[in-house]
Design an enzyme around this catalytic site. Structure first.
Site, mmCIF file in Angstrom:
data_model
loop_
_atom_site.group_PDB
_atom_site.id
_atom_site.type_symbol
_atom_site.label_atom_id
_atom_site.label_comp_id
_atom_site.label_asym_id
_atom_site.label_seq_id
_atom_site.Cartn_x
_atom_site.Cartn_y
_atom_site.Cartn_z
ATOM 1 N N CYS A 85 0.548 -1.644 0.122
ATOM 2 C CA CYS A 85 -0.088 0.319 -0.176
ATOM 3 C C CYS A 85 1.053 0.751 0.486
ATOM 4 O O CYS A 85 2.131 1.171 0.367
ATOM 5 C CB CYS A 85 -1.062 -0.238 0.999
ATOM 6 S SG CYS A 85 -2.065 1.408 1.676
ATOM 7 N N SER A 87 0.953 3.462 1.739
ATOM 8 C CA SER A 87 0.800 4.162 3.319
ATOM 9 C C SER A 87 2.480 3.388 3.640
ATOM 10 O O SER A 87 3.426 4.135 4.621
ATOM 11 C CB SER A 87 0.283 3.900 4.156
ATOM 12 O OG SER A 87 -0.852 4.718 3.698
ATOM 13 N N HIS A 90 5.111 5.190 2.049
ATOM 14 C CA HIS A 90 4.806 7.225 3.213
ATOM 15 C C HIS A 90 6.696 6.860 4.089
ATOM 16 O O HIS A 90 6.380 7.560 4.645
ATOM 17 C CB HIS A 90 3.694 7.481 3.499
ATOM 18 C CG HIS A 90 2.931 7.944 1.778
ATOM 19 N ND1 HIS A 90 3.600 8.566 1.061
ATOM 20 C CD2 HIS A 90 1.575 8.520 1.835
ATOM 21 C CE1 HIS A 90 2.814 9.149 0.690
ATOM 22 N NE2 HIS A 90 1.432 8.700 0.641
ATOM 23 N N HIS A 106 0.366 -4.105 6.066
ATOM 24 C CA HIS A 106 -1.163 -3.678 7.142
ATOM 25 C C HIS A 106 -1.825 -3.979 6.421
ATOM 26 O O HIS A 106 -3.239 -4.399 6.451
ATOM 27 C CB HIS A 106 -1.024 -2.286 7.442
ATOM 28 C CG HIS A 106 -1.109 -1.524 5.808
ATOM 29 N ND1 HIS A 106 0.084 -1.117 5.345
ATOM 30 C CD2 HIS A 106 -2.261 -1.245 5.485
ATOM 31 C CE1 HIS A 106 -0.651 -0.199 4.782
ATOM 32 N NE2 HIS A 106 -1.718 -0.033 4.715
ATOM 33 N N CYS A 213 -6.723 -3.333 3.833
ATOM 34 C CA CYS A 213 -6.918 -1.486 3.253
ATOM 35 C C CYS A 213 -7.634 -1.360 2.391
ATOM 36 O O CYS A 213 -8.486 -0.362 2.063
ATOM 37 C CB CYS A 213 -5.261 -1.319 3.626
ATOM 38 S SG CYS A 213 -5.287 0.332 3.865
HETATM 39 N N1 COD Z 1 -4.253 15.693 -9.728
HETATM 40 C C1 COD Z 1 -4.630 14.609 -9.750
HETATM 41 N N2 COD Z 1 -4.536 13.125 -9.711
HETATM 42 C C2 COD Z 1 -3.239 13.475 -9.337
HETATM 43 C C3 COD Z 1 -2.450 14.089 -8.407
HETATM 44 C C4 COD Z 1 -2.841 15.300 -8.787
HETATM 45 N N3 COD Z 1 -2.749 16.895 -8.946
HETATM 46 N N4 COD Z 1 -1.716 13.832 -8.230
HETATM 47 C C5 COD Z 1 -1.602 12.826 -8.076
HETATM 48 N N5 COD Z 1 -2.787 12.324 -8.435
HETATM 49 C C6 COD Z 1 -3.192 10.743 -9.002
HETATM 50 C C7 COD Z 1 -1.840 9.596 -9.517
HETATM 51 O O1 COD Z 1 -1.431 9.494 -10.855
HETATM 52 C C8 COD Z 1 -2.672 8.473 -9.267
HETATM 53 O O2 COD Z 1 -3.135 7.705 -9.982
HETATM 54 C C9 COD Z 1 -3.476 8.821 -7.991
HETATM 55 O O3 COD Z 1 -3.260 10.080 -7.980
HETATM 56 C C10 COD Z 1 -2.616 8.053 -6.389
HETATM 57 O O4 COD Z 1 -2.703 6.575 -6.100
HETATM 58 P P1 COD Z 1 -1.960 5.792 -5.798
HETATM 59 O O5 COD Z 1 -2.023 4.920 -6.718
HETATM 60 O O6 COD Z 1 -0.454 6.873 -5.591
HETATM 61 O O7 COD Z 1 -2.741 5.688 -4.465
HETATM 62 P P2 COD Z 1 -3.333 4.727 -3.464
HETATM 63 O O8 COD Z 1 -4.800 4.835 -4.065
HETATM 64 O O9 COD Z 1 -2.942 3.079 -3.296
HETATM 65 O O10 COD Z 1 -3.504 5.750 -2.241
HETATM 66 C C11 COD Z 1 -4.128 6.853 -2.432
HETATM 67 C C12 COD Z 1 -4.334 7.370 -1.083
HETATM 68 C C13 COD Z 1 -5.058 8.712 -0.803
HETATM 69 C C14 COD Z 1 -5.288 6.403 0.020
HETATM 70 C C15 COD Z 1 -3.090 6.864 0.146
HETATM 71 O O11 COD Z 1 -1.958 7.291 -0.753
HETATM 72 C C16 COD Z 1 -2.520 7.179 1.246
HETATM 73 O O12 COD Z 1 -2.959 8.550 1.347
HETATM 74 N N6 COD Z 1 -3.450 7.297 2.523
HETATM 75 C C17 COD Z 1 -3.441 7.689 3.775
HETATM 76 C C18 COD Z 1 -5.085 7.209 4.168
HETATM 77 C C19 COD Z 1 -5.121 6.424 5.181
HETATM 78 O O13 COD Z 1 -6.552 5.960 5.050
HETATM 79 N N7 COD Z 1 -4.332 5.459 4.870
HETATM 80 C C20 COD Z 1 -5.012 4.191 5.584
HETATM 81 C C21 COD Z 1 -3.534 3.218 5.867
HETATM 82 S S1 COD Z 1 -3.245 3.219 4.246
HETATM 83 ZN ZN ZN Z 2 -2.768 0.967 3.775
#
Ligand code: COD
Ligand code: ZN
Ligand code: ZN
Length: 413
Positions: A85, A87, A90, A106, A213
Site C-alpha cells: 500500500c 502508506s 510513506h 498492513h 486496507c
Molecule cells: N491531480 C490529479 N491526480 C493526481 C494528482 C493531481 N495533482 N497527483 C497525483 N494524482 C493521481 C496519481 O496519478 C495516481 O493515479 C493517484 O492520484 C494516486 O494513486 P496512488 O496509487 O498513489 O495511491 P492509492 O490509491 O494506493 O492510495 C491513495 C491514498 C490517498 C489513500 C493514500 O496515499 C493515503 O493518503 N493514505 C493515507 C490515508 C489512509 O486512510 N490510510 C489508511 C492506511 S493506508
Molecule cells: Zn494502506
C-alpha cells in the site's frame, strides 16, 4: 503525518492502555488450547523470513527473524499474502513517522498458527485478516454506532508494539517494531486479538488481502462515509487502487454518473472498466478543475472524493460539490504536517465535508461481511491486482508502486 489534527489527550490514553492481563489457566483449559494449536510450533519461537526496514529511504532487507509465541489475548498468524500500500511507502520515505527498525505491511491475509491464553474469536487453522484499525469493542469509539477509529489504534503516536507495549519480533539480537498492529511483511506475525478477524474458509487469501486496507478504504468512503445515493453524480480525484475502489463503491451504490479525475491518463481505461462514466485530466484545462466539474454537472456534483493526499486537490474536491447539498470526503492524507485553509462560505451554504480511516468501517464487524460480498460477486478485486510477486521480491514491488506502473502488487509467501 499521522499526527495531523491529533488530540494530545489521546497519547495519554495510549500510554495508559492496560497491558492485557494473562488469566491463570486451569490445567484443563491449558490442554484444550494446546490441542487446538499447531503442536509442532505452538509455544515456541519461530524463525522465519521477514522484510526489515532498518533505515529510512533504504531498501527492505530480507532477514531471518525470531517471532515469539503469542502471549495472552494475542494471535500468531502464518501470512499467505500481502498487498503493498502507498502508506507503507510513506513510512520508507519518511513522511509517516513510526519507530525503526520495523516490519511494515498492513494489507495481508493468513492462517492462524497458534493463539495465546484467553483468545476466543479465532483458532488455529482459521483464515484471518489482520486489522490496522483494531476494534476493541470497549472504548467510546467502538461503542459509538457510527465511529470506527478504535482508541487502541497504533496509527497516531505509534509505539510500534502490541498492546502490552512490547514487541514479538527480534532480528540479529535487536527488538524489531510492529507496524500499525499488523506487520504483514513477515512469514509469521503476532497481533492482538482485537487486531484480527476470522473470514470465510473459502476466501482466496491472495485476493481478499486487499480488503485489509486499500479496497475497503475506497469502497467504504462511497458506501459508508458519503452514503452515495442511487442516481447521484460523483467525482473521484485520484485513480490509484483506493480511488478505483471508491469508483466501485459509487457504482455499487447506484450512482448514475461517476467522473474520474487524474493527471495520469493511463489510469482512465481501468477507471471506466470499473464504473467511471467519464474521466478528465486537470492538465487539459486552463480553468480550475472544480469550475470544469461544476459546468459539466450544472452546478456541482452530489459527492466528491479526494483520493490522492494533496491539499490543493482537497480544496478542489470540496469546491466541485454542489454548494447547497454536496458532500466531499477526504480519503488521502498529505505527507508531512500541512494545514489546509478554505473559506467558511464554502461550508456555510450547505456543503458537508467529511473524512474517515478505513472507509468508516468497524473492522471486525465489516471485514467478514465484505469477504462474503466478494465471494458472492458483489464487487471485483481482480482488476486492482496488476502484479503478483514472491515475498522475497518486496523491493521490486515497491519500485512498481513508485513508478506508477502498478495498482496493487500482491506478495505471496
Ligand atoms: N491531480 C490529479 N491526480 C493526481 C494528482 C493531481 N495533482 N497527483 C497525483 N494524482 C493521481 C496519481 O496519478 C495516481 O493515479 C493517484 O492520484 C494516486 O494513486 P496512488 O496509487 O498513489 O495511491 P492509492 O490509491 O494506493 O492510495 C491513495 C491514498 C490517498 C489513500 C493514500 O496515499 C493515503 O493518503 N493514505 C493515507 C490515508 C489512509 O486512510 N490510510 C489508511 C492506511 S493506508
Ligand atoms: Zn494502506
Ligand atoms: Zn475500541
Amino acid at each position: 503525518m499521522w499526527r495531523i489534527g491529533h488530540d494530545s489527550s489521546k497519547s495519554d490514553n495510549i500510554s495508559a492502555l492496560c497491558p492485557q492481563k494473562a488469566r491463570k489457566s486451569t490445567r484443563i483449559h491449558h490442554i484444550c488450547r494446546e490441542d487446538r494449536n499447531n503442536m509442532s510450533t505452538a509455544g515456541k519461537v519461530i524463525k522465519c523470513k521477514a522484510a526489515v526496514l532498518w533505515e529510512l529511504k533504504k531498501p527492505f532487507s530480507i532477514e531471518e527473524v525470531e517471532v515469539a509465541p503469542p502471549k495472552a489475548s494475542e494471535v500468531r498468524i502464518k501470512m499467505v499474502a500481502t498487498g503493498i500500500c502507498r502508506s507503507d511507502d510513506h513510512v520508507v520515505n519518511g513522511s509517516i513517522f513510526v519507530p525503526l527498525p520495523v516490519i511494515l505491511g498492513h494489507e495481508g491475509a493468513g492462517i492462524v498458527e497458534s493463539i495465546g491464553e484467553g483468545v476466543t474469536t479465532v483458532k488455529p487453522g482459521d483464515k484471518v485478516i489482520p486489522l490496522f484499525t483494531p476494534q476493541c469493542g470497549k472504548c467510546a469509539v467502538c461503542k459509538h454506532p457510527e465511529a470506527n477509529f478504535c482508541m487502541k489504534n497504533d496509527l497516531f503516536n505509534p509505539r510500534g508494539t502490541v498492546q502490552d507495549g512490547t514487541t514479538r519480533f527480534t532480528c540479529r539480537g535487536k527488538p524489531i517494531h510492529h507496524f500499525i498492529t499488523t506487520s504483514t511483511f513477515s512469514e509469521y506475525t503476532v497481533v492482538d486479538e482485537i487486531s484480527v478477524v476470522k473470514i470465510d474458509a473459502a476466501a482466496p487469501l491472495e485476493k481478499v488481502c486487499l480488503i485489509g486496507c486499500g479496497f475497503s478504504t475506497g469502497y467504504g468512503s462511497a458506501v459508508k462515509v458519503a452514503k452515495v445515493k442511487p442516481g447521484s453524480t460523483c467525482a473521484v480525484f485520484g485513480l490509484g487502487g483506493v480511488g478505483l475502489s471508491t469508483i466501485i463503491g459509487c457504482k455499487a451504490a447506484g450512482a448514475a454518473r461517476i467522473i474520474g479525475v487524474d493527471i495520469n491518463k493511463d489510469k482512465f481505461a481501468k477507471a471506466k472498466e470499473l464504473g467511471a462514466t467519464e474521466c478528465i485530466s486537470p492538465q487539459d484545462f486552463k480553468k480550475p478543475i472544480h469550475e470544469v466539474l461544476k459546468e459539466m454537472t450544472g452546478g456541482g456534483v452530489d459527492f466528491s472524493f479526494e483520493v490522492i493526499g494533496r491539499l490543493d486537490t482537497m480544496a478542489e474536491a470540496l469546491s466541485c460539490c454542489h454548494e447547497a447539498y454536496g458532500t466531499s470526503v477526504i480519503v488521502g492524507v498529505p505527507p508531512g504536517s500541512e494545514n489546509l485553509s478554505v473559506h467558511p462560505m464554502l461550508l456555510l451554504t450547505g456543503r458537508t465535508w467529511k473524512g474517515a480511516i478505513f472507509g468508516g468501517f468497524k473492522s471486525k464487524d465489516s471485514i467478514p461481511k465484505l469477504v462474503a460480498d466478494f465471494l458472492t460477486n458483489k464487487f471485483p478485486l481482480d482488476p486492482l491486482i496488476t502484479h503478483v510477486l514472491p515475498f522475497e521480491k518486496v523491493n521490486e514491488g515497491f519500485d512498481l508502486l513508485r513508478s506508477g506502473k502498478s495498482i496493487r502488487t500482491v506478495l505471496k509467501f
